[in-house]
Design a protein around this motif. Sequence first.
Motif, PDB file in Angstrom:
ATOM      1  N   SER A  14       0.838  -1.190   0.000  1.00 31.31           N
ATOM      2  CA  SER A  14       0.000   0.000   0.000  1.00 31.31           C
ATOM      3  C   SER A  14       0.872   1.238   0.000  1.00 31.31           C
ATOM      4  O   SER A  14       1.867   1.317   0.722  1.00 31.31           O
ATOM      5  CB  SER A  14      -0.898  -0.022   1.241  1.00 31.31           C
ATOM      6  N   SER A  15       0.529   2.235  -0.812  1.00 30.10           N
ATOM      7  CA  SER A  15       1.353   3.440  -0.897  1.00 30.10           C
ATOM      8  C   SER A  15       0.546   4.619  -1.404  1.00 30.10           C
ATOM      9  O   SER A  15      -0.505   4.459  -2.009  1.00 30.10           O
ATOM     10  CB  SER A  15       2.564   3.199  -1.812  1.00 30.10           C
ATOM     11  N   ILE A  16       1.062   5.823  -1.126  1.00 26.47           N
ATOM     12  CA  ILE A  16       0.521   7.055  -1.696  1.00 26.47           C
ATOM     13  C   ILE A  16       1.434   7.409  -2.856  1.00 26.47           C
ATOM     14  O   ILE A  16       2.610   7.710  -2.662  1.00 26.47           O
ATOM     15  CB  ILE A  16       0.502   8.189  -0.661  1.00 26.47           C
ATOM     16  N   GLU A  17       0.915   7.351  -4.070  1.00 24.18           N
ATOM     17  CA  GLU A  17       1.754   7.488  -5.254  1.00 24.18           C
ATOM     18  C   GLU A  17       1.532   8.822  -5.959  1.00 24.18           C
ATOM     19  O   GLU A  17       0.401   9.169  -6.310  1.00 24.18           O
ATOM     20  CB  GLU A  17       1.489   6.324  -6.216  1.00 24.18           C
ATOM     21  N   PHE A  18       2.606   9.566  -6.167  1.00 28.56           N
ATOM     22  CA  PHE A  18       2.570  10.845  -6.870  1.00 28.56           C
ATOM     23  C   PHE A  18       2.982  10.618  -8.325  1.00 28.56           C
ATOM     24  O   PHE A  18       3.985   9.967  -8.606  1.00 28.56           O
ATOM     25  CB  PHE A  18       3.527  11.839  -6.204  1.00 28.56           C
ATOM     26  N   GLU A  19       2.211  11.193  -9.256  1.00 32.83           N
ATOM     27  CA  GLU A  19       2.382  10.872 -10.670  1.00 32.83           C
ATOM     28  C   GLU A  19       3.320  11.816 -11.412  1.00 32.83           C
ATOM     29  O   GLU A  19       3.819  11.480 -12.468  1.00 32.83           O
ATOM     30  CB  GLU A  19       1.023  10.877 -11.373  1.00 32.83           C
ATOM     31  N   ARG A  20       3.529  13.034 -10.892  1.00 31.28           N
ATOM     32  CA  ARG A  20       4.325  14.008 -11.620  1.00 31.28           C
ATOM     33  C   ARG A  20       5.531  14.431 -10.801  1.00 31.28           C
ATOM     34  O   ARG A  20       5.697  14.006  -9.663  1.00 31.28           O
ATOM     35  CB  ARG A  20       3.461  15.216 -11.988  1.00 31.28           C
ATOM     36  N   TRP A  69      -5.171  21.856  -3.578  1.00 33.35           N
ATOM     37  CA  TRP A  69      -5.977  20.724  -4.031  1.00 33.35           C
ATOM     38  C   TRP A  69      -5.717  20.422  -5.502  1.00 33.35           C
ATOM     39  O   TRP A  69      -5.605  19.255  -5.896  1.00 33.35           O
ATOM     40  CB  TRP A  69      -7.459  21.006  -3.811  1.00 33.35           C
ATOM     41  N   ILE A  70      -5.593  21.464  -6.323  1.00 36.63           N
ATOM     42  CA  ILE A  70      -5.303  21.267  -7.751  1.00 36.63           C
ATOM     43  C   ILE A  70      -3.950  20.573  -7.925  1.00 36.63           C
ATOM     44  O   ILE A  70      -3.814  19.630  -8.718  1.00 36.63           O
ATOM     45  CB  ILE A  70      -5.309  22.617  -8.493  1.00 36.63           C
ATOM     46  N   ALA A  71      -2.935  21.030  -7.180  1.00 40.10           N
ATOM     47  CA  ALA A  71      -1.614  20.405  -7.258  1.00 40.10           C
ATOM     48  C   ALA A  71      -1.689  18.938  -6.849  1.00 40.10           C
ATOM     49  O   ALA A  71      -1.082  18.063  -7.486  1.00 40.10           O
ATOM     50  CB  ALA A  71      -0.628  21.161  -6.367  1.00 40.10           C
ATOM     51  N   THR A  78      -5.565  11.908  -3.716  1.00 38.05           N
ATOM     52  CA  THR A  78      -6.781  12.499  -3.154  1.00 38.05           C
ATOM     53  C   THR A  78      -6.477  13.205  -1.832  1.00 38.05           C
ATOM     54  O   THR A  78      -5.496  12.887  -1.154  1.00 38.05           O
ATOM     55  CB  THR A  78      -7.854  11.436  -2.901  1.00 38.05           C
ATOM     56  N   ALA A  79      -7.336  14.150  -1.470  1.00 37.07           N
ATOM     57  CA  ALA A  79      -7.181  14.857  -0.201  1.00 37.07           C
ATOM     58  C   ALA A  79      -7.311  13.889   0.970  1.00 37.07           C
ATOM     59  O   ALA A  79      -6.608  14.014   1.980  1.00 37.07           O
ATOM     60  CB  ALA A  79      -8.215  15.971  -0.094  1.00 37.07           C
ATOM     61  N   ARG A  80      -8.188  12.932   0.852  1.00 33.11           N
ATOM     62  CA  ARG A  80      -8.407  11.959   1.927  1.00 33.11           C
ATOM     63  C   ARG A  80      -7.159  11.139   2.205  1.00 33.11           C
ATOM     64  O   ARG A  80      -6.858  10.798   3.353  1.00 33.11           O
ATOM     65  CB  ARG A  80      -9.559  11.036   1.533  1.00 33.11           C
TER      66      ARG A  80
END
Length: 290
Positions: A14-20, A69-71, A78-80
Amino acid sequence: MTLYSTSRSADGESSIEFERRLGPPALLLGVTGLIIVVVPLAIYPHLESRFGFFVVLSATFAVIAGVGWIALRLDGVTARAVGLGREHILPGVLAVLGLYVLLNAVGAGTVLVSGEAISIELSDEYASAGMWAVAGIAYLAFNGMAEEFAFRGYLQNKVIALFGGSNNRIRTAGAIFAGVLLFALIHIPQRVLIGGVTSPVAIAQSLLGIVLLGLVLGVLYEYTRNVVFVGVLHGTFNWQPIVVAGAPVSELALVVGIPVLVLTAWYYRRWASGKNAPEFSPQRQLGVSR
């Protein structure tokens, strides 16, 4: 499905993945740096009431939260996932509210011990109890929440991912410091143009306070991953929640506030981790260049 959920990486973890990479954080830093200079110079001087000031201040930080939020969404998160969901609101608010009640109760106790009568006293900054409440809404719900969502919820997690921090404590600490430093540096034009701080020494001293406070909030956020908790706490530094006349505010903050914050953060993480909360997942940066 459990109460909490998040994405999973290729290896199943499980991870929080940033795309850019650098586009979204550059957008956030650029827009915020511009707003915190333009609004005080172009709008605040023309306001004729304290109420108008707090309305504009709230609107300004709502815009900053929107850019954050846009960034975050540009990065595919997601914010959550970074600690701003419905399930975070009540625990975050109650934690800080409980601190307020405790500080005022202990303050009232010190006043009674000194032989004085207990009474309520608001800061001279506010002309009435109503304005004190308006200021509280502006600082707690907008100022603190917006900056913590944008710069802790998004930027700090992003920088940790870029540094390859995840479960590496040294890299995580370096990333937290780098995120705080970026936030402090965008305040230099504001300090120079609005605050009249021009000498290098004075600028360094001014920014040192931002860095120290940012590090405290950054560590608390990384440990709890609850934007509401650190957001409301952040707003407290601009507002006065201790209303007992004669209470030793500085001593209460040092002797009572700090230990209670540490205990609260420890207990919250222990409680939330048992629910498999996604915000405690490692932050990962995917290989997308722009």
